[in-house]
Design a protein around this motif. Structure first.
Motif, PDB file in Angstrom:
ATOM      1  N   MET A  90       0.833  -1.204   0.000  1.00  0.00           N
ATOM      2  CA  MET A  90       0.000   0.000   0.000  1.00  0.00           C
ATOM      3  C   MET A  90       0.868   1.254   0.000  1.00  0.00           C
ATOM      4  O   MET A  90       0.570   2.222  -0.693  1.00  0.00           O
ATOM      5  N   ILE A  91       1.953   1.262   0.768  1.00  0.00           N
ATOM      6  CA  ILE A  91       2.855   2.413   0.808  1.00  0.00           C
ATOM      7  C   ILE A  91       3.500   2.608  -0.555  1.00  0.00           C
ATOM      8  O   ILE A  91       3.593   3.736  -1.054  1.00  0.00           O
ATOM      9  N   ASN A  92       3.953   1.537  -1.180  1.00  0.00           N
ATOM     10  CA  ASN A  92       4.547   1.638  -2.516  1.00  0.00           C
ATOM     11  C   ASN A  92       3.525   2.129  -3.542  1.00  0.00           C
ATOM     12  O   ASN A  92       3.854   2.885  -4.447  1.00  0.00           O
ATOM     13  N   LEU A  93       2.284   1.699  -3.401  1.00  0.00           N
ATOM     14  CA  LEU A  93       1.234   2.120  -4.310  1.00  0.00           C
ATOM     15  C   LEU A  93       0.975   3.612  -4.168  1.00  0.00           C
ATOM     16  O   LEU A  93       0.821   4.324  -5.160  1.00  0.00           O
ATOM     17  N   VAL A  94       0.955   4.110  -2.925  1.00  0.00           N
ATOM     18  CA  VAL A  94       0.738   5.526  -2.679  1.00  0.00           C
ATOM     19  C   VAL A  94       1.906   6.338  -3.216  1.00  0.00           C
ATOM     20  O   VAL A  94       1.734   7.390  -3.813  1.00  0.00           O
ATOM     21  N   LYS A  95       3.124   5.848  -3.016  1.00  0.00           N
ATOM     22  CA  LYS A  95       4.309   6.574  -3.484  1.00  0.00           C
ATOM     23  C   LYS A  95       4.375   6.609  -5.004  1.00  0.00           C
ATOM     24  O   LYS A  95       4.869   7.556  -5.591  1.00  0.00           O
ATOM     25  N   SER A  96       3.862   5.576  -5.678  1.00  0.00           N
ATOM     26  CA  SER A  96       3.956   5.540  -7.129  1.00  0.00           C
ATOM     27  C   SER A  96       2.913   6.431  -7.802  1.00  0.00           C
ATOM     28  O   SER A  96       3.072   6.779  -8.969  1.00  0.00           O
ATOM     29  N   ASN A  97       1.825   6.788  -7.093  1.00  0.00           N
ATOM     30  CA  ASN A  97       0.821   7.685  -7.678  1.00  0.00           C
ATOM     31  C   ASN A  97       1.375   9.092  -7.703  1.00  0.00           C
ATOM     32  O   ASN A  97       1.863   9.606  -6.717  1.00  0.00           O
ATOM     33  N   ARG A  98       1.265   9.699  -8.861  1.00  0.00           N
ATOM     34  CA  ARG A  98       1.731  11.074  -8.986  1.00  0.00           C
ATOM     35  C   ARG A  98       0.538  11.988  -9.179  1.00  0.00           C
ATOM     36  O   ARG A  98      -0.530  11.552  -9.580  1.00  0.00           O
ATOM     37  N   GLY A  99       0.714  13.236  -8.907  1.00  0.00           N
ATOM     38  CA  GLY A  99      -0.362  14.209  -9.106  1.00  0.00           C
ATOM     39  C   GLY A  99      -0.456  14.606 -10.564  1.00  0.00           C
ATOM     40  O   GLY A  99       0.226  14.066 -11.437  1.00  0.00           O
ATOM     41  N   PHE A 100      -1.326  15.562 -10.848  1.00  0.00           N
ATOM     42  CA  PHE A 100      -1.479  16.058 -12.209  1.00  0.00           C
ATOM     43  C   PHE A 100      -0.261  16.884 -12.604  1.00  0.00           C
ATOM     44  O   PHE A 100       0.295  17.618 -11.799  1.00  0.00           O
ATOM     45  N   THR A 101       0.099  16.805 -13.857  1.00  0.00           N
ATOM     46  CA  THR A 101       1.187  17.653 -14.352  1.00  0.00           C
ATOM     47  C   THR A 101       0.613  19.015 -14.710  1.00  0.00           C
ATOM     48  O   THR A 101      -0.601  19.202 -14.809  1.00  0.00           O
ATOM     49  N   LEU A 102       1.488  19.959 -14.906  1.00  0.00           N
ATOM     50  CA  LEU A 102       1.069  21.314 -15.246  1.00  0.00           C
ATOM     51  C   LEU A 102       0.330  21.324 -16.584  1.00  0.00           C
ATOM     52  O   LEU A 102      -0.672  22.020 -16.736  1.00  0.00           O
ATOM     53  N   ILE A 103       0.782  20.559 -17.552  1.00  0.00           N
ATOM     54  CA  ILE A 103       0.135  20.488 -18.865  1.00  0.00           C
ATOM     55  C   ILE A 103      -1.300  19.968 -18.732  1.00  0.00           C
ATOM     56  O   ILE A 103      -2.224  20.508 -19.351  1.00  0.00           O
ATOM     57  N   GLU A 104      -1.499  18.946 -17.920  1.00  0.00           N
ATOM     58  CA  GLU A 104      -2.849  18.396 -17.728  1.00  0.00           C
ATOM     59  C   GLU A 104      -3.771  19.430 -17.086  1.00  0.00           C
ATOM     60  O   GLU A 104      -4.928  19.568 -17.481  1.00  0.00           O
ATOM     61  N   MET A 105      -3.259  20.183 -16.127  1.00  0.00           N
ATOM     62  CA  MET A 105      -4.073  21.220 -15.486  1.00  0.00           C
ATOM     63  C   MET A 105      -4.442  22.322 -16.468  1.00  0.00           C
ATOM     64  O   MET A 105      -5.566  22.808 -16.481  1.00  0.00           O
ATOM     65  N   VAL A 106      -3.501  22.721 -17.322  1.00  0.00           N
ATOM     66  CA  VAL A 106      -3.770  23.763 -18.310  1.00  0.00           C
ATOM     67  C   VAL A 106      -4.821  23.287 -19.303  1.00  0.00           C
ATOM     68  O   VAL A 106      -5.725  24.047 -19.692  1.00  0.00           O
ATOM     69  N   ILE A 107      -4.757  22.040 -19.719  1.00  0.00           N
ATOM     70  CA  ILE A 107      -5.741  21.496 -20.662  1.00  0.00           C
ATOM     71  C   ILE A 107      -7.132  21.482 -20.028  1.00  0.00           C
ATOM     72  O   ILE A 107      -8.114  21.863 -20.674  1.00  0.00           O
TER      73      ILE A 107
END
Length: 111
Positions: free
Chosen positions: A5-22
């Motif tokens: 579960m810890i590895n799964l949480v660490k591997s999730n990344r947030g949105f990139t700046l490009i995705e937010m702009v889109i």
């Protein structure tokens, strides 16, 4: 199990700046397309609101007629007798209502 579960949480990344702009671009386009349509419909909405208010006042005139065996002299009479609320004597768009001698409610057109 906890390590997975810890590895799964660490591997999730947030949105990139490009995705937010889109996403912001798509929302902006939707707003630009929808706002003019809403503002163009406001006069039609006010007109329909005035017709609905006219019908409601007509119903109150009939209630007054049944209770008093007479037609009210004006919309203000309905207000003072408690058939309409204090700020309920004009349409949403500002036009006035008139009660004629036979009890029919009409919308007074502005000159």
């Amino acid at each position: 199990m906890i390590r997975k579960m810890i590895n799964l949480v660490k591997s999730n990344r947030g949105f990139t700046l490009i995705e937010m702009v889109i996403v912001l671009l798509v929302i902006s386009v939707l707003l630009i397309v929808s706002l003019p349509n809403i503002s163009q419909q406001s006069s039609e909405i006010n007109a329909k609101g005035c017709l609905a208010f006219q019908q409601m006042v007509q119903g109150q005139v009939e209630s007054y007629r049944m209770a008093n065996n007479a037609v009210p002299a004006s919309v203000e009479t309905l207000q003072t007798q408690g058939y309409l609320r204090q700020n309920e004597i004009t349409c949403p768009d500002g036009r006035e209502l008139v009660i004629n001698t036979d009890g029919h409610v009409t919308i007074k057109e502005t000159p």
